[in-house]
Design a protein around this motif. Structure first.
Motif, short mmCIF file in Angstrom:
data_model
loop_
_atom_site.label_atom_id
_atom_site.label_comp_id
_atom_site.label_asym_id
_atom_site.label_seq_id
_atom_site.Cartn_x
_atom_site.Cartn_y
_atom_site.Cartn_z
N ILE A 1 7.69 -0.79 6.75
CA ILE A 1 7.32 0.59 6.42
C ILE A 1 8.53 1.29 5.84
O ILE A 1 9.60 1.32 6.48
CB ILE A 1 6.81 1.35 7.66
CG1 ILE A 1 5.58 0.64 8.25
CG2 ILE A 1 6.46 2.79 7.30
CD1 ILE A 1 5.05 1.30 9.52
N LEU A 2 8.38 1.84 4.65
CA LEU A 2 9.49 2.54 4.00
C LEU A 2 9.11 3.99 3.75
O LEU A 2 8.09 4.27 3.11
CB LEU A 2 9.85 1.88 2.67
CG LEU A 2 10.32 0.43 2.75
CD1 LEU A 2 9.22 -0.50 2.23
CD2 LEU A 2 11.59 0.23 1.95
N ASP A 3 9.94 4.90 4.26
CA ASP A 3 9.69 6.33 4.11
C ASP A 3 10.62 6.88 3.03
O ASP A 3 11.83 7.01 3.24
CB ASP A 3 9.94 7.03 5.45
CG ASP A 3 9.50 8.49 5.43
OD1 ASP A 3 8.90 8.92 4.41
OD2 ASP A 3 9.75 9.20 6.41
N GLU A 4 10.07 7.20 1.87
CA GLU A 4 10.80 7.79 0.74
C GLU A 4 12.06 7.00 0.37
O GLU A 4 13.17 7.55 0.37
CB GLU A 4 11.18 9.24 1.07
CG GLU A 4 10.02 10.15 1.39
CD GLU A 4 9.27 10.65 0.17
OE1 GLU A 4 9.55 10.15 -0.94
OE2 GLU A 4 8.41 11.53 0.32
N PRO A 5 11.93 5.71 0.03
CA PRO A 5 13.13 4.92 -0.28
C PRO A 5 13.89 5.37 -1.51
O PRO A 5 15.07 5.07 -1.65
CB PRO A 5 12.57 3.50 -0.47
CG PRO A 5 11.15 3.70 -0.85
CD PRO A 5 10.71 4.90 -0.07
N SER A 6 13.25 6.13 -2.42
CA SER A 6 13.94 6.56 -3.64
C SER A 6 14.60 7.92 -3.49
O SER A 6 15.24 8.40 -4.43
CB SER A 6 12.96 6.61 -4.81
OG SER A 6 12.06 7.70 -4.68
N LEU A 7 14.48 8.54 -2.31
CA LEU A 7 14.98 9.89 -2.13
C LEU A 7 16.48 9.98 -2.39
O LEU A 7 17.28 9.27 -1.79
CB LEU A 7 14.69 10.36 -0.69
CG LEU A 7 15.02 11.82 -0.38
CD1 LEU A 7 14.10 12.75 -1.17
CD2 LEU A 7 14.90 12.09 1.12
N GLY A 8 16.85 10.85 -3.32
CA GLY A 8 18.25 11.10 -3.62
C GLY A 8 18.93 10.04 -4.46
O GLY A 8 20.15 10.11 -4.68
N VAL B 1 0.86 -1.18 0.00
CA VAL B 1 0.00 0.00 0.00
C VAL B 1 0.90 1.23 0.00
O VAL B 1 1.85 1.31 0.78
CB VAL B 1 -0.93 0.01 1.23
CG1 VAL B 1 -1.69 1.34 1.31
CG2 VAL B 1 -1.91 -1.15 1.15
N THR B 2 0.62 2.16 -0.89
CA THR B 2 1.47 3.35 -0.99
C THR B 2 0.71 4.62 -0.63
O THR B 2 -0.51 4.71 -0.85
CB THR B 2 2.06 3.48 -2.41
OG1 THR B 2 3.03 4.53 -2.42
CG2 THR B 2 0.99 3.80 -3.44
N LEU C 1 4.37 1.84 1.80
CA LEU C 1 5.37 2.58 1.04
C LEU C 1 4.98 4.05 0.98
O LEU C 1 3.97 4.40 0.38
CB LEU C 1 5.47 1.99 -0.37
CG LEU C 1 6.37 2.72 -1.39
CD1 LEU C 1 7.82 2.72 -0.93
CD2 LEU C 1 6.23 2.06 -2.76
N ILE C 2 5.78 4.90 1.63
CA ILE C 2 5.57 6.33 1.58
C ILE C 2 6.51 6.88 0.53
O ILE C 2 7.73 6.72 0.63
CB ILE C 2 5.88 6.98 2.96
CG1 ILE C 2 5.17 6.23 4.09
CG2 ILE C 2 5.51 8.45 2.93
CD1 ILE C 2 3.68 6.23 4.01
N GLU C 3 5.97 7.53 -0.49
CA GLU C 3 6.83 7.81 -1.64
C GLU C 3 6.37 9.05 -2.41
O GLU C 3 5.17 9.23 -2.66
CB GLU C 3 6.84 6.61 -2.58
CG GLU C 3 7.75 6.70 -3.77
CD GLU C 3 9.18 6.99 -3.42
OE1 GLU C 3 9.67 8.06 -3.85
OE2 GLU C 3 9.81 6.17 -2.73
#
Length: 250
Positions: A165-172, A33-34, A197-199
């Protein structure tokens, strides 16, 4: 389908400001779930509230059910013991420690429970992230951004969580590395992992997830199956950037 996490009437503050008001969220077992939205929407405040705020009633309030157990006033360490692992936006690795030592720390709760095989996940982590095995003797401070993200996810998985729970895994991260990280999340889903997934990268998040929530100014303005959100004109225009491209070609 059984829900692993149910959140209702959730409110949270950042400093003296009310950021999140009366949110409800549900995560079915085995699904991704995002929550997507722009910077400042309140996504990280939501994560911090779910993991830590219940110890501080002045910070957040609401009802959180994990496998039908009320965890609304459960301390963070107990939440981790129950089976929730967070990969924070800042990753929070120990730079002076090696890759292997950081991973071993992820099994701390299992070791504290008295499990004798608390390092049993290590080879599975190396299977998911071969580069971590190659660099297991290196200090984490010497890793690239993508490798640090892999290590942060691997460390969380060492606890054998029921919910990740992942908070902004693609950040940077570069697009190629982001694609690799999201590919791993897809593999984890195949293994039965439930994920929140927080994204900000809406395109990648909706592509991999089953269900999505759109967050703006502390509220969910839209929700639905991810494929429906990905084809919704307002989501396309605001978050996926297709609308402007089409207009420019006409």
């Amino acid at each position: 389908m059984k829900s692993i996490l149910k959140v209702s009437n959730f409110n949270a503050r950042y400093g003296k400001a009310d950021i999140i008001e009366n949110l409800s969220l549900e995560i079915p077992e085995g699904q991704i779930v995002t929550v997507i939205g722009p910077n400042g929407a309140g996504k990280s405040t939501l994560v911090n509230g779910l993991m830590a705020s219940m110890e501080s009633p002045g910070y957040a309030s609401g009802n959180i059910q994990f496998f039908d157990q009320d965890i609304s006033r459960v301390p963070v360490e107990a939440i981790v013991r129950l089976g929730i692992s967070l990969v924070p936006e800042t990753r929070e690795l120990f730079g002076s420690m090696t890759v292997l030592e950081n991973l071993q720390l992820g099994a701390y709760v299992r070791r504290k429970r008295g499990e004798k095989n608390y390092f049993s996940e290590l080879e599975k982590i190396y299977g998911l992230f071969p580069r971590l095995k190659e660099r297991q003797g290196q200090r984490s401070s010497t890793l690239s951004g993508g490798e640090r993200q892999m290590l942060a996810v691997g460390r969380a998985l060492m606890a054998q969580p029921k919910l990740l729970i992942l908070d902004e895994p693609s950040l940077g991260l570069a697009p190629r590395i982001t694609q690799e990280i999201f590919h791993i999340l897809g593999r984890l889903k195949e293994l039965g992992m439930s994920t929140l997934l927080i994204e900000q990268n809406a395109r990648a998040a909706l592509k991999i997830s089953d269900y999505g929530y759109v967050m703006e100014l502390g509220r969910f303005t839209m929700s639905g199956p991810s494929d429906e959100l990905a084809n919704d004109p307002s989501v396309i225009e605001t978050y996926l950037g297709f609308g402007k491209k089409k207009e420019s070609k006409q």
